[in-house]
Design an enzyme around this catalytic site. Structure first.
Site, PDB file in Angstrom:
ATOM      1  CD  GLU A   2      32.172  42.617  41.505  1.00 41.69           C
ATOM      2  OE1 GLU A   2      32.863  42.734  40.474  1.00 41.69           O
ATOM      3  OE2 GLU A   2      32.411  43.246  42.554  1.00 41.69           O
TER       4      GLU A   2
ATOM      5  CD  GLU B 267      34.310  41.472  46.309  1.00 42.10           C
ATOM      6  OE1 GLU B 267      34.761  42.422  45.644  1.00 42.10           O
ATOM      7  OE2 GLU B 267      34.155  40.332  45.860  1.00 42.10           O
TER       8      GLU B 267
HETATM    9  C1  GCO Z   1      34.955  40.957  42.652  1.00 41.01           C
HETATM   10  C2  GCO Z   1      36.135  41.691  42.485  1.00 41.01           C
HETATM   11  C3  GCO Z   1      37.342  41.200  43.180  1.00 41.01           C
HETATM   12  C4  GCO Z   1      38.335  42.273  42.916  1.00 41.01           C
HETATM   13  C5  GCO Z   1      37.980  43.506  43.713  1.00 41.01           C
HETATM   14  C6  GCO Z   1      38.854  44.670  43.392  1.00 41.01           C
HETATM   15  O1  GCO Z   1      34.250  41.031  41.765  1.00 41.01           O
HETATM   16  O2  GCO Z   1      34.615  40.343  43.615  1.00 41.01           O
HETATM   17  O3  GCO Z   1      36.439  41.813  41.155  1.00 41.01           O
HETATM   18  O4  GCO Z   1      37.661  39.951  42.699  1.00 41.01           O
HETATM   19  O5  GCO Z   1      39.596  41.855  43.221  1.00 41.01           O
HETATM   20  O6  GCO Z   1      36.686  43.918  43.401  1.00 41.01           O
HETATM   21  O7  GCO Z   1      38.712  45.035  42.072  1.00 41.01           O
END
Ligand code: GCO
Length: 456
Positions: A166, A360
């Site tokens: 991300e 995810e």
């Molecule tokens: C990511 C996310 C995770 C978060 C999840 C819930 O970018 O992989 O930020 O680290 O914990 O998306 O918000």
């Protein structure tokens, strides 16, 4: 009831990230990360919570792998803390940092669990931030060295790699809004440079992994594209959705990240729009960024509703708000699991993606331990089930979705929200000796994996 059967070699997994679970923030020679610094700064994090101890996974990794085994996961997506390996960001490797990942990865392999390794999930060495961090191209090259060293050491055992996670959060939450580490609020030009430098690091990382791997491997990244869902299934809304995804190629939400990776250049419209605030780039860098990847990992949480409308006889699209009483997760994210299907379907229509993983998917809810000592997280089961079913629809469209990872393996440190947002399949009782409890969702997931199917 329909039984959605998945392809034979489909990979079922769960994910977590170093800073969110490891703790041991200065054990065994680890350097400070920007998240250590940020969470130690008063006023930045809910209740002043830090990742100093987190789930103490650094010490409890064996127990955690045992739980992974119990759930029956095929794969576990972990991220590496860069400052454990290079306490100063570059220069000398810290052998004790490598040791930790040796122990963890060997334990996973011993239990037939495939490690999916993300090299950067936001915990930049503070020493590099002190020299400009991601504002500075030198950081992209430091990342390439780190990727090289890590690959040299682990590629006899690790065959699935992600460079970045991300990037848009690392850049925009980290350097624009300041809501995440390093908490900077830079001008537009600097933020665009940060974005580009993260992308450059991704490309350099792909090259470094491929040049140094000992085994044939897959390299990709995990990203959170802007996802959209049709408000209704009317022809008009579906056609509007197609337009919306096509148009998103021109702008920041999707185009800024995907066009360079898949097509080698920033989108013209966004570029022109930024005027003098565009980042400094070179053709050589764009070539590096567009090095073909083996898979695209999509992090899926929510989607925006889109509806069509006619103006001067021409179809247009616009965002349609969710009704006020629409169900939400405890992050306040609107629940609509169709984003899994439509998101991947349209990314696949617009880009030549060889293979997808959902890297995810999950939700935070207010989980409680019941009198029977269990966590009956029915809403999470319903949420995950419906996303998995939505993913299943992709096969009919001939899309190569190769795996699905729940976020998260266990409750953990949800960045600036601290510990009260629980995303785990495993409940972590932080106050009671870090006790782990498999939630009902973990037991449900175990059945899904066993049957390679979900019943809806
Ligand atoms: C990511 C996310 C995770 C978060 C999840 C819930 O970018 O992989 O930020 O680290 O914990 O998306 O918000």
């Amino acid at each position: 009831m329909t039984n959605c059967k998945f392809p034979k070699k489909f990979i079922w997994g769960a994910a977590a990230a170093s800073y969110q679970i490891e703790g041991a923030w200065k054990a065994d020679g680890k350097g400070e990360s920007i998240w250590d610094r940020f969470s130690h700064t008063p006023g930045k994090i809910a209740r002043g919570e830090t990742g100093d101890v987190a789930c103490d996974h650094y010490h409890k990794y064996k127990e955690d792998v045992e739980l992974i085994k119990q759930i029956g996961l095929h794969a576990y997506r972990l991220s590496v803390s860069w400052p454990r390996i290079f306490p100063n960001g570059a220069g000398k490797v810290n052998p004790k940092g490598l040791d930790f990942y040796d122990r963890l990865i060997d334990e996973l392999l011993k239990n037939d669990i495939t490690p999916f390794v993300t090299l950067y999930h936001w915990d930049l060495p503070q020493k590099l931030e002190d020299k400009g961090g991601w504002r500075n191209k030198a950081t992209s090259y430091a990342f390439a060295d780190y990727a090289k060293e890590f690959t040299k050491h682990f590629s006899d055992r690790v065959t699935h790699w992600m460079t970045q996670n991300e990037m848009i959060c690392a850049s925009d939450a980290g350097y624009k809004k300041g809501s995440q580490a390093p908490g900077a609020k830079e001008d537009v030009k600097t933020v665009n440079q940060v974005r580009h430098n993260l992308m450059l690091a991704h490309g350099l990382g792909v090259l470094a992994i491929r040049a140094n791997t000992k085994k044939k491997c897959e390299v990709g990244l995990a990203h959170n594209s802007g996802l959209m869902i049709p408000k209704t299934k009317s022809k008009k809304d579906l056609a509007a959705l197609k337009l919306a995804y096509e148009d998103s190629r021109n702008w920041d939400s999707n185009g800024w990240w995907l066009e360079p990776i898949f097509n080698g250049s920033y989108p013209t419209q966004a570029w022109e729009n930024y005027g003098k605030n565009v980042p400094a780039i070179t053709p050589k860098e764009m070539k590096i960024i567009s090095t073909p990847i083996d898979f695209y990992g999509l992090n899926v949480y929510f989607g925006e509703l889109v509806e069509g409308f006619y103006k001067d006889g021409k179809l247009n699209y616009r965002e349609a708000p969710y009704p006020k009483n629409h169900p939400k997760t405890s992050m306040d994210w609107d629940i609509n699991t169709e984003c899994t299907y439509y998101g991947i379907k349209f990314i696949s229509e617009n880009y030549k993606v060889k293979k997808f993983y959902i890297t995810e998917n999950g939700a935070a809810f207010n989980d409680v331990v019941s009198k029977d000592g269990r966590v009956h997280d029915k809403v999470r089961v319903k949420f995950l089930k419906s996303h998995v079913a939505s993913a299943h629809r992709l096969f009919k469209d001939g899309i190569n979705l190769a795996g699905y990872f729940v976020w998260s393996l266990m409750d953990n440190y949800e960045w600036a929200f601290g510990y009260d947002k629980r995303f785990g399949l495993i409940y972590v009782d932080y106050k009671n000796n870090q006790k782990r409890i498999l939630k009902d969702s973990a037991l449900w997931y175990k059945e899904v994996i066993k049957n390679n199917a979900v019943k809806i």
